[in-house]
Scaffold this motif. Structure first.
Motif, PDB file in Angstrom:
ATOM      1  N   PRO A  52       0.833  -1.213   0.000  1.00 52.41           N
ATOM      2  CA  PRO A  52       0.000   0.000   0.000  1.00 52.41           C
ATOM      3  C   PRO A  52       0.861   1.255   0.000  1.00 52.41           C
ATOM      4  O   PRO A  52       2.008   1.253   0.436  1.00 52.41           O
ATOM      5  CB  PRO A  52      -0.815  -0.120   1.294  1.00 52.41           C
ATOM      6  CG  PRO A  52      -0.707  -1.546   1.697  1.00 52.41           C
ATOM      7  CD  PRO A  52       0.611  -2.030   1.186  1.00 52.41           C
ATOM      8  N   ARG A  80      -1.274  -4.326   6.512  1.00 50.65           N
ATOM      9  CA  ARG A  80      -1.925  -4.581   5.216  1.00 50.65           C
ATOM     10  C   ARG A  80      -2.418  -3.310   4.538  1.00 50.65           C
ATOM     11  O   ARG A  80      -2.582  -3.282   3.313  1.00 50.65           O
ATOM     12  CB  ARG A  80      -3.111  -5.530   5.421  1.00 50.65           C
ATOM     13  CG  ARG A  80      -2.710  -6.961   5.733  1.00 50.65           C
ATOM     14  CD  ARG A  80      -3.938  -7.798   6.058  1.00 50.65           C
ATOM     15  NE  ARG A  80      -3.568  -9.189   6.345  1.00 50.65           N
ATOM     16  CZ  ARG A  80      -4.422 -10.102   6.805  1.00 50.65           C
ATOM     17  NH1 ARG A  80      -5.695  -9.768   7.025  1.00 50.65           N
ATOM     18  NH2 ARG A  80      -4.015 -11.333   7.044  1.00 50.65           N
ATOM     19  N   THR A  81      -2.679  -2.261   5.320  1.00 50.65           N
ATOM     20  CA  THR A  81      -3.286  -1.052   4.766  1.00 50.65           C
ATOM     21  C   THR A  81      -2.329   0.128   4.672  1.00 50.65           C
ATOM     22  O   THR A  81      -2.690   1.140   4.059  1.00 50.65           O
ATOM     23  CB  THR A  81      -4.497  -0.643   5.625  1.00 50.65           C
ATOM     24  OG1 THR A  81      -4.079  -0.470   6.985  1.00 50.65           O
ATOM     25  CG2 THR A  81      -5.576  -1.713   5.569  1.00 50.65           C
ATOM     26  N   GLU A  94      -3.675  -5.655  10.606  1.00 55.28           N
ATOM     27  CA  GLU A  94      -4.507  -4.766   9.789  1.00 55.28           C
ATOM     28  C   GLU A  94      -3.719  -3.539   9.349  1.00 55.28           C
ATOM     29  O   GLU A  94      -3.828  -3.091   8.192  1.00 55.28           O
ATOM     30  CB  GLU A  94      -5.736  -4.340  10.593  1.00 55.28           C
ATOM     31  CG  GLU A  94      -6.658  -3.403   9.826  1.00 55.28           C
ATOM     32  CD  GLU A  94      -7.708  -2.763  10.711  1.00 55.28           C
ATOM     33  OE1 GLU A  94      -8.455  -1.912  10.208  1.00 55.28           O
ATOM     34  OE2 GLU A  94      -7.751  -3.095  11.908  1.00 55.28           O
TER      35      GLU A  94
END
Length: 431
Positions: A228, A321-322, A318
């Motif tokens: 990302p 991943r973002t 989380e």
């Protein structure tokens, strides 16, 4: 990349006896090496000060030479160490080498002796000494040990294969593509990590609060997901465990504070259990009820740690991943723990563990983590105009800038400053 999967194992009472003996053997060999290292170093130091250089014969001790010395006297003086796998001996001297390397590098204190009931009980297995099945694992020497205990002579070959395996609570998470059957349950499908190749490196068997676990370290090869591009800052604290610059928050669960009443009751019960002192050896002898209660206290501590670890794992996964670039602050945790008014709350928040999870997972996902110095004014600096205040006490939960009149939550302001720091470091990196 290298990764590990920790799985709970369910040994029988006979297998537990072997595992305890292996852990005790490793502890004994480590203490033997620690004692010999000290003696040989003192003799080496005296020779360096008193004997001319041309006549010196002693060398500084090291783990490899101590291992050779132990193997020479092992059969005559310590034959009982052959009851367990030879990986125990190799692992003990590897631990000794790491302990002294960390001390000389300034990363740890001087190595101390391992005490039964106090030190972490574990032993290592090399990748060529154990076999892993779907829900079982074979440990070298276990079948032979059980046969010697039972004194069974008939059908040795069949019994060896059965007695040498230990039940695993779940399968290995890492599977090669096309080689493993598709799980029937969605929960098991989510837990699987499909890889191009999986190579076993080693395994560590350990005991925590009366439960046995095996941590299997593997080297995997898989395609990384696209990284990302979001840049965020993460400010950790006590009231809010973590505040992200994009608005996400991790509430402090305070597991120790919520379980302190039950934990205190268990510890007071433990203090009343029988314990006597042996007049001959001077050692304290604990009763069986004491050991049972000690396990209950240990499992309550384990429950508290698991609650904290579970929440932090989910949050950092989380976030990794973002967000591709994350800015965090280096914390002086020892100094924070020195404050007796905040020490328990700081320990309960486990800020160091949270930041360590974040570093590991972002690096695995292909992102970057930039660590600001502990002197970086993330809390005192205005995230809008850059004005830095002289003081910002803990009682002030809102940041009010006297120049641009910005009014903002202090934790969000610190997270925005860390995001700005990460952006600046990324620009310098690619300049």
């Amino acid at each position: 990349m290298k990764n590990a999967h920790k799985i709970r194992i369910n040994p029988t009472p006979e297998q537990v006896e072997y595992l305890k003996r292996a852990c005790g053997t490793r502890r004994f060999i480590y203490n033997w090496g620690r004692e010999q290292w000290e003696k040989q170093y003192q003799a080496y130091k005296v020779e360096q000060e008193t004997v001319p250089e041309a006549e010196r014969t002693l060398t500084s001790p090291n783990a490899m030479s101590l291992k050779k010395q132990f193997n020479k006297i092992r059969e005559q003086e310590y034959p009982w160490t052959y009851d367990v796998t030879k990986c125990v001996v190799e692992g003990a001297f590897d631990d000794l080498k790491k302990a002294y390397d960390n001390f000389f590098a300034g990363r740890a204190e001087y190595p101390r002796y391992k005490k039964k009931g106090k030190s972490h009980e574990s032993f290592y297995l090399s990748n060529d000494k154990f076999t892993l099945g779907s829900h079982w694992m074979s440990i070298p020497g276990l079948g032979r040990f059980l046969l010697d205990q039972r004194k069974i002579e008939k059908g040795r070959g069949k019994l060896l294969r059965k007695l040498g395996t230990v039940n695993l609570a779940e399968k290995l998470r890492f599977v090669e593509e096309g080689k493993a059957p598709q799980p029937t349950k969605k929960r098991n499908q989510r837990k699987q990590v499909i890889c191009e190749s999986v190579k076993m490196l080693r395994a560590t068997v350990s005991c925590e609060a009366g439960h046995w676990y095996v941590s299997i370290q593997v080297e995997i090869k898989k395609q990384r997901p696209p990284t990302p591009t979001a840049v965020v800052g993460v400010d950790v604290g006590i009231k809010q465990a973590a505040v992200v610059s994009d608005g996400r928050r991790l509430e402090n669960q305070k597991p120790l504070e919520h379980h302190l009443g039950k934990l205190g009751k268990l510890q007071r019960t433990l203090a009343r259990k029988q314990k006597t002192k042996d007049p001959e050896t001077g050692r304290t002898v604990f009763g069986k009820n004491y050991e049972k209660q000690r396990v209950k206290v240990a499992r309550e501590h384990q429950k508290i740690a698991n609650i904290r670890r579970d929440v932090q794992h989910k949050f950092t996964t989380e976030l990794a991943r973002t967000a591709g670039v994350i800015g965090i602050e280096d914390l002086h945790l020892l100094g924070m723990m020195a404050n007796h008014k905040l020490a328990r709350a700081v320990a309960d928040a486990a800020m160091g563990q949270l930041l360590q999870f974040l570093k590991t997972k972002v690096a695995t996902a292909g992102g970057d983590v930039f660590i600001a110095s502990r002197w970086f004014p993330s809390t005192k600096r205005c995230s809008c105009c850059g004005q830095v205040k002289k003081r910002m006490p803990l009682k002030h939960r809102t940041y009010q800038c006297l120049v641009c009149k910005l009014i903002l939550d202090r934790d969000v302001n610190a997270a925005l400053n860390l995001a700005w720091f990460a952006t600046d470091m990324l620009r310098q990196l690619h300049a």
